[in-house]
Design a protein around this motif. Structure first.
Motif, PDB file in Angstrom:
ATOM      1  N   ALA A 260       0.792  -1.233   0.145  1.00 56.63           N
ATOM      2  CA  ALA A 260      -0.002   0.058  -0.037  1.00 56.63           C
ATOM      3  C   ALA A 260       0.825   1.333  -0.003  1.00 56.63           C
ATOM      4  O   ALA A 260       0.543   2.436  -0.805  1.00 56.63           O
ATOM      5  CB  ALA A 260      -0.738  -0.076   1.263  1.00 56.63           C
ATOM      6  N   VAL A 261       1.875   1.087   0.722  1.00 59.81           N
ATOM      7  CA  VAL A 261       2.702   2.424   0.721  1.00 59.81           C
ATOM      8  C   VAL A 261       3.608   2.823  -0.326  1.00 59.81           C
ATOM      9  O   VAL A 261       3.876   3.603  -0.793  1.00 59.81           O
ATOM     10  CB  VAL A 261       3.725   2.291   2.183  1.00 59.81           C
ATOM     11  CG1 VAL A 261       4.793   3.598   2.246  1.00 59.81           C
ATOM     12  CG2 VAL A 261       2.733   2.205   3.322  1.00 59.81           C
ATOM     13  N   ILE A 262       3.977   1.497  -1.088  1.00 61.18           N
ATOM     14  CA  ILE A 262       4.902   1.582  -2.061  1.00 61.18           C
ATOM     15  C   ILE A 262       4.005   1.979  -3.203  1.00 61.18           C
ATOM     16  O   ILE A 262       4.229   2.993  -4.165  1.00 61.18           O
ATOM     17  CB  ILE A 262       5.217  -0.016  -2.594  1.00 61.18           C
ATOM     18  CG1 ILE A 262       6.376  -0.413  -1.629  1.00 61.18           C
ATOM     19  CG2 ILE A 262       6.074   0.155  -4.200  1.00 61.18           C
ATOM     20  CD1 ILE A 262       7.713   0.386  -1.320  1.00 61.18           C
ATOM     21  N   ASP A 263       2.666   1.696  -3.106  1.00 64.97           N
ATOM     22  CA  ASP A 263       1.793   2.023  -4.446  1.00 64.97           C
ATOM     23  C   ASP A 263       1.604   3.543  -4.373  1.00 64.97           C
ATOM     24  O   ASP A 263       1.328   4.190  -5.437  1.00 64.97           O
ATOM     25  CB  ASP A 263       0.418   1.338  -4.213  1.00 64.97           C
ATOM     26  CG  ASP A 263       0.396   0.077  -4.756  1.00 64.97           C
ATOM     27  OD1 ASP A 263       1.359  -0.355  -5.471  1.00 64.97           O
ATOM     28  OD2 ASP A 263      -0.611  -0.732  -4.683  1.00 64.97           O
ATOM     29  N   VAL A 264       1.092   4.124  -3.193  1.00 65.19           N
ATOM     30  CA  VAL A 264       0.986   5.434  -3.025  1.00 65.19           C
ATOM     31  C   VAL A 264       2.119   6.381  -3.117  1.00 65.19           C
ATOM     32  O   VAL A 264       2.378   7.349  -4.202  1.00 65.19           O
ATOM     33  CB  VAL A 264       0.382   5.918  -1.857  1.00 65.19           C
ATOM     34  CG1 VAL A 264       0.080   7.296  -1.663  1.00 65.19           C
ATOM     35  CG2 VAL A 264      -1.146   5.207  -1.733  1.00 65.19           C
ATOM     36  N   ASN A 265       3.268   6.068  -2.313  1.00 67.35           N
ATOM     37  CA  ASN A 265       4.431   7.092  -2.363  1.00 67.35           C
ATOM     38  C   ASN A 265       5.409   6.871  -3.282  1.00 67.35           C
ATOM     39  O   ASN A 265       6.192   7.764  -3.425  1.00 67.35           O
ATOM     40  CB  ASN A 265       4.871   6.651  -0.983  1.00 67.35           C
ATOM     41  CG  ASN A 265       4.398   6.797   0.435  1.00 67.35           C
ATOM     42  OD1 ASN A 265       3.155   7.186   0.421  1.00 67.35           O
ATOM     43  ND2 ASN A 265       4.657   6.762   1.412  1.00 67.35           N
ATOM     44  N   LEU A 266       5.638   5.910  -4.051  1.00 67.06           N
ATOM     45  CA  LEU A 266       6.618   5.738  -5.034  1.00 67.06           C
ATOM     46  C   LEU A 266       5.774   5.563  -6.241  1.00 67.06           C
ATOM     47  O   LEU A 266       5.912   6.127  -7.265  1.00 67.06           O
ATOM     48  CB  LEU A 266       7.218   4.345  -4.944  1.00 67.06           C
ATOM     49  CG  LEU A 266       8.643   4.188  -5.498  1.00 67.06           C
ATOM     50  CD1 LEU A 266       9.520   5.440  -5.394  1.00 67.06           C
ATOM     51  CD2 LEU A 266       9.350   2.967  -5.208  1.00 67.06           C
ATOM     52  N   LYS A 267       4.925   4.435  -6.667  1.00 64.18           N
ATOM     53  CA  LYS A 267       4.209   4.301  -7.821  1.00 64.18           C
ATOM     54  C   LYS A 267       3.310   5.663  -8.092  1.00 64.18           C
ATOM     55  O   LYS A 267       3.230   5.872  -9.233  1.00 64.18           O
ATOM     56  CB  LYS A 267       3.610   3.056  -7.967  1.00 64.18           C
ATOM     57  CG  LYS A 267       2.748   2.686  -9.280  1.00 64.18           C
ATOM     58  CD  LYS A 267       1.897   1.526  -9.298  1.00 64.18           C
ATOM     59  CE  LYS A 267       1.131   1.265 -10.540  1.00 64.18           C
ATOM     60  NZ  LYS A 267       0.409  -0.138 -10.578  1.00 64.18           N
ATOM     61  N   GLY A 268       2.728   6.171  -7.170  1.00 63.98           N
ATOM     62  CA  GLY A 268       1.952   7.089  -7.244  1.00 63.98           C
ATOM     63  C   GLY A 268       2.634   8.544  -7.936  1.00 63.98           C
ATOM     64  O   GLY A 268       2.383   9.281  -8.789  1.00 63.98           O
ATOM     65  N   VAL A 269       3.873   8.609  -7.301  1.00 63.08           N
ATOM     66  CA  VAL A 269       4.788   9.634  -7.911  1.00 63.08           C
ATOM     67  C   VAL A 269       5.113   9.274  -9.473  1.00 63.08           C
ATOM     68  O   VAL A 269       5.134  10.222 -10.281  1.00 63.08           O
ATOM     69  CB  VAL A 269       6.085   9.929  -7.118  1.00 63.08           C
ATOM     70  CG1 VAL A 269       7.035  10.944  -7.772  1.00 63.08           C
ATOM     71  CG2 VAL A 269       5.647  10.179  -5.809  1.00 63.08           C
ATOM     72  N   PHE A 270       5.593   8.168  -9.522  1.00 65.20           N
ATOM     73  CA  PHE A 270       5.755   7.789 -10.964  1.00 65.20           C
ATOM     74  C   PHE A 270       4.613   7.919 -11.744  1.00 65.20           C
ATOM     75  O   PHE A 270       4.758   8.771 -13.172  1.00 65.20           O
ATOM     76  CB  PHE A 270       6.128   6.253 -10.960  1.00 65.20           C
ATOM     77  CG  PHE A 270       6.134   5.651 -12.473  1.00 65.20           C
ATOM     78  CD1 PHE A 270       7.390   5.872 -13.210  1.00 65.20           C
ATOM     79  CD2 PHE A 270       5.320   4.965 -12.915  1.00 65.20           C
ATOM     80  CE1 PHE A 270       7.526   5.336 -14.547  1.00 65.20           C
ATOM     81  CE2 PHE A 270       5.278   4.412 -14.236  1.00 65.20           C
ATOM     82  CZ  PHE A 270       6.594   4.564 -15.048  1.00 65.20           C
ATOM     83  N   ASN A 271       3.327   7.588 -11.757  1.00 65.60           N
ATOM     84  CA  ASN A 271       2.275   7.765 -12.394  1.00 65.60           C
ATOM     85  C   ASN A 271       2.041   9.180 -12.890  1.00 65.60           C
ATOM     86  O   ASN A 271       1.760   9.470 -13.745  1.00 65.60           O
ATOM     87  CB  ASN A 271       0.958   7.373 -11.627  1.00 65.60           C
ATOM     88  CG  ASN A 271       0.760   5.742 -11.632  1.00 65.60           C
ATOM     89  OD1 ASN A 271       1.659   4.877 -12.430  1.00 65.60           O
ATOM     90  ND2 ASN A 271       0.106   5.079 -10.960  1.00 65.60           N
ATOM     91  N   CYS A 272       1.905   9.951 -11.808  1.00 64.38           N
ATOM     92  CA  CYS A 272       1.595  11.463 -11.815  1.00 64.38           C
ATOM     93  C   CYS A 272       2.658  12.092 -12.874  1.00 64.38           C
ATOM     94  O   CYS A 272       2.294  12.726 -13.739  1.00 64.38           O
ATOM     95  CB  CYS A 272       1.381  11.963 -10.704  1.00 64.38           C
ATOM     96  SG  CYS A 272      -0.059  11.679  -9.555  1.00 64.38           S
ATOM     97  N   THR A 273       4.040  11.751 -12.492  1.00 58.27           N
ATOM     98  CA  THR A 273       4.783  12.485 -13.339  1.00 58.27           C
ATOM     99  C   THR A 273       4.906  12.096 -14.634  1.00 58.27           C
ATOM    100  O   THR A 273       5.005  12.953 -15.632  1.00 58.27           O
ATOM    101  CB  THR A 273       6.247  12.283 -12.516  1.00 58.27           C
ATOM    102  OG1 THR A 273       6.293  12.522 -11.228  1.00 58.27           O
ATOM    103  CG2 THR A 273       7.380  13.003 -13.322  1.00 58.27           C
ATOM    104  N   GLN A 274       4.758  10.916 -15.000  1.00 54.84           N
ATOM    105  CA  GLN A 274       4.906  10.476 -16.268  1.00 54.84           C
ATOM    106  C   GLN A 274       3.496  10.875 -17.194  1.00 54.84           C
ATOM    107  O   GLN A 274       3.963  11.189 -18.282  1.00 54.84           O
ATOM    108  CB  GLN A 274       5.024   8.786 -16.453  1.00 54.84           C
ATOM    109  CG  GLN A 274       5.183   8.122 -17.734  1.00 54.84           C
ATOM    110  CD  GLN A 274       5.483   6.713 -17.881  1.00 54.84           C
ATOM    111  OE1 GLN A 274       4.209   6.029 -17.579  1.00 54.84           O
ATOM    112  NE2 GLN A 274       6.487   6.213 -18.096  1.00 54.84           N
ATOM    113  N   ALA A 275       2.436  10.937 -16.184  1.00 51.31           N
ATOM    114  CA  ALA A 275       1.340  11.457 -17.040  1.00 51.31           C
ATOM    115  C   ALA A 275       1.417  12.920 -17.282  1.00 51.31           C
ATOM    116  O   ALA A 275       1.108  13.502 -18.329  1.00 51.31           O
ATOM    117  CB  ALA A 275       0.072  11.029 -16.404  1.00 51.31           C
ATOM    118  N   VAL A 276       1.931  13.752 -16.546  1.00 52.95           N
ATOM    119  CA  VAL A 276       2.010  15.234 -16.610  1.00 52.95           C
ATOM    120  C   VAL A 276       3.142  15.659 -17.793  1.00 52.95           C
ATOM    121  O   VAL A 276       3.015  16.725 -18.118  1.00 52.95           O
ATOM    122  CB  VAL A 276       2.152  15.940 -15.265  1.00 52.95           C
ATOM    123  CG1 VAL A 276       2.565  17.338 -15.162  1.00 52.95           C
ATOM    124  CG2 VAL A 276       0.864  15.595 -14.475  1.00 52.95           C
TER     125      VAL A 276
END
Length: 259
Positions: free
Chosen positions: A119-135
């Motif tokens: 859960a923490v990996i998904d929000v704190n790390l993958k979430g940063v990856f997802n948002c940055t790659q999309a933006v």
């Protein structure tokens, strides 16, 4: 220092609570059109109402940073409403603390669950990856932009009972440095902020003795405020920070040198 962000569209993930709210207020006060991405609609709506009532430009979009489709939809809605994107502050984060493993009488008796680790990996790390790659493509369209990622001083020194959290915050620093190299030539700077102990709703629930211990280990003698972190975010997305790229700014009252 006067910071002028009037022409900027700034996304703040996790902007409905704590440091995120302080950041939204600080950016709005500098003139930015603030877009809050968060999973808590009621809290997000309250922040937007506060900002718009004060004459600022603000928008809330319900977003799950762990879900790529949700992130892409939020990007599309942001661009449609605001005309583009200039700033991304990857502030969203969670904790699920536990020791790696507890041992009693020579056998494992508990420890961090796989679900809490994930859960923490998904929000704190993958979430940063997802948002940055999309933006990023939209920052490129604007001819440049600013990305600031939330790390933590625990990424630099570790912290008892936070295997998952520390791993993500150290990972964020690594990604920040990679992206600074990859995106700098596009006019996009990427930096990280590493807060120390900050007085938020989460720390307010801690025992008084624990809070006193935190303050004792902080050379300036107090906990940080959400506004302290928001000020750092705001500086790093400003024109004044145009030549700062790949940096990790600690906002900890000297905690790293005080431990």
């Amino acid at each position: 220092m006067h910071i002028e962000l009037t022409s900027r569209v700034a996304i703040v993930t996790g902007g409905a609570n704590g440091i995120g709210v302080a950041t939204a207020r600080r950016l709005a006060a500098s003139g930015a059109h603030v877009v809050i991405w968060d999973r808590v609609p009621d809290a997000g709506a309250r922040v937007v109402a506060e900002l718009t009532d004060a004459g600022h430009r603000a928008l809330f979009i319900a977003t799950d940073v762990t879900n790529r489709a949700s992130v892409e939809a939020a990007v599309a809605q942001t661009v449609a409403a605001c005309g583009g994107i200039d700033v991304l502050i990857n502030n969203a984060g969670i904790t699920r603390d536990a020791q790696l493993v507890k041992v009693k009488d020579g056998a494992a008796s508990g420890g961090m669950s796989e679900a809490d680790f994930d859960a923490v990996i998904d929000v704190n790390l993958k979430g940063v990856f997802n948002c940055t790659q999309a933006v990023v493509p939209y920052l490129v369209q604007r001819g440049g932009g600013r990305i600031v990622n939330a790390s933590s001083v625990v990424a630099l020194n570790g912290n008892f009972g936070q295997t998952n959290y520390v791993a993500t915050k150290a990972g964020v620093i690594g990604m920040t440095k990679v992206w600074a190299r990859e995106l700098g030539k596009r006019g996009i700077t990427v930096n990280a902020v590493a807060p120390g102990f900050i007085a938020t709703e989460m720390t307010a629930k801690m025992p008084a003795a624990a809070l006193e211990g935190m303050q004792a280990h902080t050379p300036v003698g107090r906990l940080g405020s959400p506004e302290d972190v928001a000020n750092a975010y705001c500086f790093l997305v400003s024109d004044q920070a145009a030549f700062i790229n790949g940096a990790v700014l600690t906002v900890d009252g000297g905690l790293v040198i005080g431990t």
